[in-house]
Design a protein around this motif. Structure first.
Motif, PDB file in Angstrom:
ATOM      1  N   ALA A   1      -4.004  -4.296  -2.719  1.00 47.52           N
ATOM      2  CA  ALA A   1      -2.753  -4.694  -2.229  1.00 47.52           C
ATOM      3  C   ALA A   1      -2.784  -6.054  -1.549  1.00 47.52           C
ATOM      4  CB  ALA A   1      -2.044  -3.919  -1.009  1.00 47.52           C
TER       5      ALA A   1
ATOM      6  N   TYR B   1       0.043   5.358  -0.474  1.00 45.45           N
ATOM      7  CA  TYR B   1      -0.781   5.292   0.826  1.00 45.45           C
ATOM      8  C   TYR B   1       0.189   5.872   1.990  1.00 45.45           C
ATOM      9  CZ  TYR B   1      -3.672   4.278   4.836  1.00 45.45           C
ATOM     10  OH  TYR B   1      -4.311   4.163   6.094  1.00 45.45           O
TER      11      TYR B   1
ATOM     12  N   LEU C   1      -7.201   0.637  -1.664  1.00 49.46           N
ATOM     13  CA  LEU C   1      -6.315   0.223  -1.734  1.00 49.46           C
ATOM     14  C   LEU C   1      -5.621  -0.983  -1.071  1.00 49.46           C
ATOM     15  CD1 LEU C   1      -4.217   3.710  -1.361  1.00 49.46           C
ATOM     16  CD2 LEU C   1      -4.369   2.288  -3.430  1.00 49.46           C
TER      17      LEU C   1
ATOM     18  N   ASP D   1       3.896   1.522  -1.336  1.00 43.79           N
ATOM     19  CA  ASP D   1       4.313   1.611  -2.632  1.00 43.79           C
ATOM     20  C   ASP D   1       3.453   2.063  -3.532  1.00 43.79           C
ATOM     21  OD1 ASP D   1       6.585   0.495  -1.836  1.00 43.79           O
ATOM     22  OD2 ASP D   1       6.342  -1.615  -2.581  1.00 43.79           O
ATOM     23  N   MET D   2       1.993   2.263  -3.308  1.00 40.56           N
ATOM     24  CA  MET D   2       0.897   2.593  -4.159  1.00 40.56           C
ATOM     25  C   MET D   2       0.603   4.234  -3.690  1.00 40.56           C
ATOM     26  SD  MET D   2      -1.772  -0.552  -4.218  1.00 40.56           S
ATOM     27  CE  MET D   2      -1.519  -1.979  -4.974  1.00 40.56           C
TER      28      MET D   2
ATOM     29  N   MET E   1       0.811  -1.105   0.064  1.00 41.40           N
ATOM     30  CA  MET E   1      -0.047  -0.161   0.113  1.00 41.40           C
ATOM     31  C   MET E   1       0.875   1.345   0.071  1.00 41.40           C
ATOM     32  SD  MET E   1      -3.067  -1.076   2.575  1.00 41.40           S
ATOM     33  CE  MET E   1      -3.746   0.352   2.628  1.00 41.40           C
TER      34      MET E   1
ATOM     35  N   GLN F   1      -2.938  -8.412  -4.714  1.00 40.61           N
ATOM     36  CA  GLN F   1      -1.592  -8.568  -5.446  1.00 40.61           C
ATOM     37  C   GLN F   1      -0.602  -9.309  -4.508  1.00 40.61           C
ATOM     38  OE1 GLN F   1       0.103  -4.940  -6.465  1.00 40.61           O
ATOM     39  NE2 GLN F   1       2.040  -5.469  -6.414  1.00 40.61           N
TER      40      GLN F   1
END
Length: 476
Positions: free
Chosen positions: A363, A343, A359, A340-341, A338, A366
């Protein structure tokens, strides 16, 4: 006065008549004697021939009777003179009747003897038939025995051929194994060592192996969270009394043995020192820690699925020990994805909760997909069959064990607990259920099928420690 006798020339002379009468009587007597003699001779002939021909004896007797009757009629007028002849005739008749009776008795005896002879002949014939039937049966048995012997010989020959083929194949495999071992040695791959009986006993003694208990080993590389997972399985926080020691560095230097906090739970958890350290090389890890004596092995990893994990799985497969691949710290890894996205939990407020949840779901998905794909690829490269990967968080696992309500963010925690019971505990313990009623078996099966929906791990522990549970049948 002188009387003159009248002469009657037609009247015969009385003296001559008497003489003639006497002569006639004498002739008749002689004739009677002759007839008597003939009757006696006839009776003697009848007696002699009675045994050979009863019918002829009867006819002769009748003839003698007729002759005697005629003699009696003729001798009636001279009964006194013929008394002797009459007595002799009567005697002859009695003797003839006796001879006839004797002949009849002899005939009856012969008939009985003939009947007995026929019965003996019938019995002999039946005995001959039985002997013939027995001979046929014996011949058939001999034929079948010969056929079976022939089949056994053919099977033995075929078995010998197969044995030769197997021996040849084993020799080929041995040569190939030698060549492969030499190649692996050149590449730096260490061989797999099979423990001896002495090593097996020493391993049991080292871990204080206890008959009647389940022995669970939690293994993996150093720092993967083995101790925390052992604590969660036992329903303990890391800081609780009796919990396994945890830390950033490898804190387990020797195999640690932990019993369940509930003394009625016949479960033993073993925290195995981390693999991949300089103290124990990867290829020696399985044998060095005696993992071949455990009932179940949990292979735990955190970030990467390594060759150490592959080595543990390969060796456990050799010893037919059930294994479970578990990736720990699922909550931390999902938060890292998250971040890395984009957040940041520090900026979280009520308006961003919807974004956070979206998210999190992305996550989480994934994380699950990449983990399982990575493990599948690593197993395939190692020529190992694919198996389930369980993604867990130690905190979530602890909640599953200690609470009655499944946590919202659980991934595979409940499934892992359920599979351990249904795949390891239940199949071995059901041998004991044969002595119980179908209702008991049904209740156990129903409880198992609904375990992950309605009950926490404490139910699993209670069932393992129930009177139906016989740990002696759980040995591999």
């Amino acid at each position: 006065m002188c009387f003159t006798e009248e002469i009657k020339p037609d009247v015969p002379n009385q003296t001559i008549a008497d003489i003639e009468a006497l002569q006639k009587a004498e002739e008749q007597r002689a004739e009677a004697e002759c007839r008597e003699k003939e009757a006696k001779e006839a009776a003697e002939r009848i007696q002699r021939e009675a045994e050979e021909e009863r019918q002829r004896a009867r006819a002769r007797q009748e003839e003698a009777d007729r002759a005697a009757e005629k003699v009696r009629e003729e001798m009636e007028r001279i009964r006194k003179e013929m008394a002797e002849a009459n007595e002799r005739a009567m005697k002859a008749r009695v003797e003839a009747e006796a001879a006839a009776a004797a002949a009849r008795e002899d005939t009856e005896k012969l008939v009985q003897q003939a009947a007995a002879e026929r019965e003996r002949a019938r019995q002999a014939e039946e005995e001959a038939r039985r002997v013939e039937a027995a001979a046929r049966e014996e011949a058939e048995r001999a034929r079948q025995a010969a056929e079976e012997e022939r089949l056994r010989a053919e099977l033995a020959q075929a078995e010998a051929e197969r044995a030769r083929a197997v021996a040849a194949e084993e020799a080929r495999k041995a040569i190939a194994a030698i060549e492969e071992a030499e190649l692996r040695w050149k590449k730096g791959v260490r061989p797999v060592v099979t423990p001896s009986l002495e090593e097996l006993e020493r391993a049991k003694e080292r871990i204080q192996y206890q008959e009647g208990f389940f022995h669970f080993a939690v293994t993996g590389v150093a720092g993967s969270g083995k101790s925390s997972l052992v604590n969660a399985f036992r329903g303990l926080h890391n800081k609780d009394a009796g919990a396994a020691a945890t830390g950033v560095t490898e804190t387990t230097l020797e195999t640690a043995r932990y019993s369940d906090p509930n003394p009625n739970h016949q479960l033993l958890w073993f925290d195995i020192p981390g693999a991949g350290t300089p103290k124990v090389p990867d290829w020696q890890y399985f044998n060095e820690h005696g993992l071949f004596v455990f009932d179940c092995i949990i292979v735990l990893f955190d970030t990467r699925f390594t060759m150490t994990d592959i080595a543990i799985l390969s060796n456990a497969r050799r010893f037919n020990i059930p294994t479970y691949i578990v990736r720990s710290k699922a909550d931390q890894n999902i938060r890292n994805i998250m971040r890395d996205m984009g957040y940041n939990s520090d900026d979280d407020d009520d308006e961003d909760r919807g974004r956070r949840n979206r998210l999190y779901n992305v996550a989480r998905k994934q994380y699950i997909e990449k983990t399982r794909e990575s493990v599948r690829a690593n197993l395939e490269d190692a020529n190992l069959p694919n198996q389930e990967v369980y993604l867990v968080s130690n905190d979530t696992m602890l909640s599953c064990v200690t609470t009655q309500r499944p946590p919202k963010k659980a991934i595979d925690e409940i499934e892992l607990l359920t599979d351990i019971f249904t795949q390891v505990v239940s199949p071995r313990s059901l041998h004991k259920y044969d002595a119980f009623s179908p209702a008991v078996i049904h209740s156990v099966a129903s409880a198992t099928s609904h375990f992950y929906l309605s009950k926490p791990y404490s139910f699993f522990l209670k069932l393992c420690c129930s009177p139906l549970y016989d740990h002696n049948v759980f040995r591999p």
